[in-house]
Design a protein around this motif. Sequence first.
Motif, mmCIF file in Angstrom:
data_model
loop_
_atom_site.group_PDB
_atom_site.id
_atom_site.type_symbol
_atom_site.label_atom_id
_atom_site.label_comp_id
_atom_site.label_asym_id
_atom_site.label_seq_id
_atom_site.Cartn_x
_atom_site.Cartn_y
_atom_site.Cartn_z
ATOM 1 N N ASP A 1 -23.650 -36.070 15.131
ATOM 2 C CA ASP A 1 -22.675 -36.854 14.375
ATOM 3 C C ASP A 1 -22.086 -36.059 13.209
ATOM 4 O O ASP A 1 -20.927 -36.281 12.815
ATOM 5 N N GLN B 1 -25.755 -37.853 7.230
ATOM 6 C CA GLN B 1 -24.714 -37.248 8.064
ATOM 7 C C GLN B 1 -23.773 -36.393 7.210
ATOM 8 O O GLN B 1 -23.426 -35.271 7.578
ATOM 9 N N ASN C 1 -36.709 -44.726 18.078
ATOM 10 C CA ASN C 1 -35.525 -44.995 17.275
ATOM 11 C C ASN C 1 -35.732 -44.774 15.783
ATOM 12 O O ASN C 1 -34.956 -45.266 14.956
ATOM 13 N N HIS D 1 -37.409 -39.572 11.053
ATOM 14 C CA HIS D 1 -36.617 -39.344 12.251
ATOM 15 C C HIS D 1 -37.522 -39.123 13.470
ATOM 16 O O HIS D 1 -38.606 -38.558 13.361
ATOM 17 N N ASP E 1 -29.161 -37.055 17.191
ATOM 18 C CA ASP E 1 -27.973 -37.868 16.934
ATOM 19 C C ASP E 1 -27.361 -37.537 15.572
ATOM 20 O O ASP E 1 -26.128 -37.450 15.428
ATOM 21 N N LYS F 1 -35.001 -38.063 18.961
ATOM 22 C CA LYS F 1 -33.716 -38.642 19.357
ATOM 23 C C LYS F 1 -32.795 -38.845 18.160
ATOM 24 O O LYS F 1 -31.616 -38.457 18.193
ATOM 25 N N THR F 2 -33.309 -39.442 17.096
ATOM 26 C CA THR F 2 -32.426 -39.765 15.967
ATOM 27 C C THR F 2 -31.995 -38.512 15.213
ATOM 28 O O THR F 2 -30.896 -38.476 14.655
#
Length: 296
Positions: free
Chosen positions: A248, A181, A210, A237, A244, A240-241
């Motif tokens: 983020d 991130q 996930n 990944h 995200d 979806k992840t």
Amino acid sequence: MIDEATAKSKYWVEEPPIHAHPDAVALIRHYRPEYKDANSMVDLLKDIRLKAWKIKYYPCVGLWHFFKFGMMQLPIYPEIIQRLKDGQRILDMGCFMGMDGRKLIMDGAPSSGVTNMDLEDRWFPLSYDLFKDQDEFKGEFFGGCDINDEELFGEGSIHRHRYDMIYIGYFIHLFPPNRQQKIMNNLVQMLRPVAGSMIFGNTAGTAKENGYKMKADFAPPVRNEKGEMERPDFVFHSTKTVVDLMADSVMENEDEEWEFLAQKTSFDTDTSPTKAFALHFKDAEIVEVDFCMKRK
């Protein structure tokens, strides 16, 4: 770090996939017309790849995955070319030998708008050995660039707010998930703060909704919260992840709107990975995940 014998048992395919990737062959012949066909360049490719392997035992080197142009396969590729023709600038972060950048140039983009960047600068001389384009390539190479280092993207850096587009092909999965991130946010600091600026790329992914996590055997051990040395986590990944993750990374920029897209495609298996490779990743359900985050 994994030793060479173990790395070769998992991540080494001897012959280059020349007949599976005609675009790569065409690119090399564009710069090296003395090679009349794919077969004639095999010895050159093996020599360059072996020198790259001796620098880092990366799976993408041993399995010839660098021979595939991840950028070209993206639906936005024509847009990228046009934006470069219009005077915008692209950064290929983790560029290896700059093959995607040279493909952009072959397809009509001016080389002056192409910046290549990598932590490891020993790849760059190999790229000139391969393409012999020292006199005509007008783009940039920056080596020794650590995306974790604020001097690269912080106030006062020449790279801060400089790029309209940043490509991270097979890059983000090299980092432990708990750092990704921050790394994505660091990349955002290098984008021009204007509508349409974007970060896009590809990553080794998973069909599992996930994501999937395992230990990275090709990375050096790190010290965990208990003070023990262990292999860092490696994350595959999902669509979806990765969405995200992108969301983020800019969640504190409340005054900005972003668009996040991700899609999965089949993983490139034409290099016939070794049995050890297949066994090592048997539970990962590997796919390729392509993604893009763009300022509205």
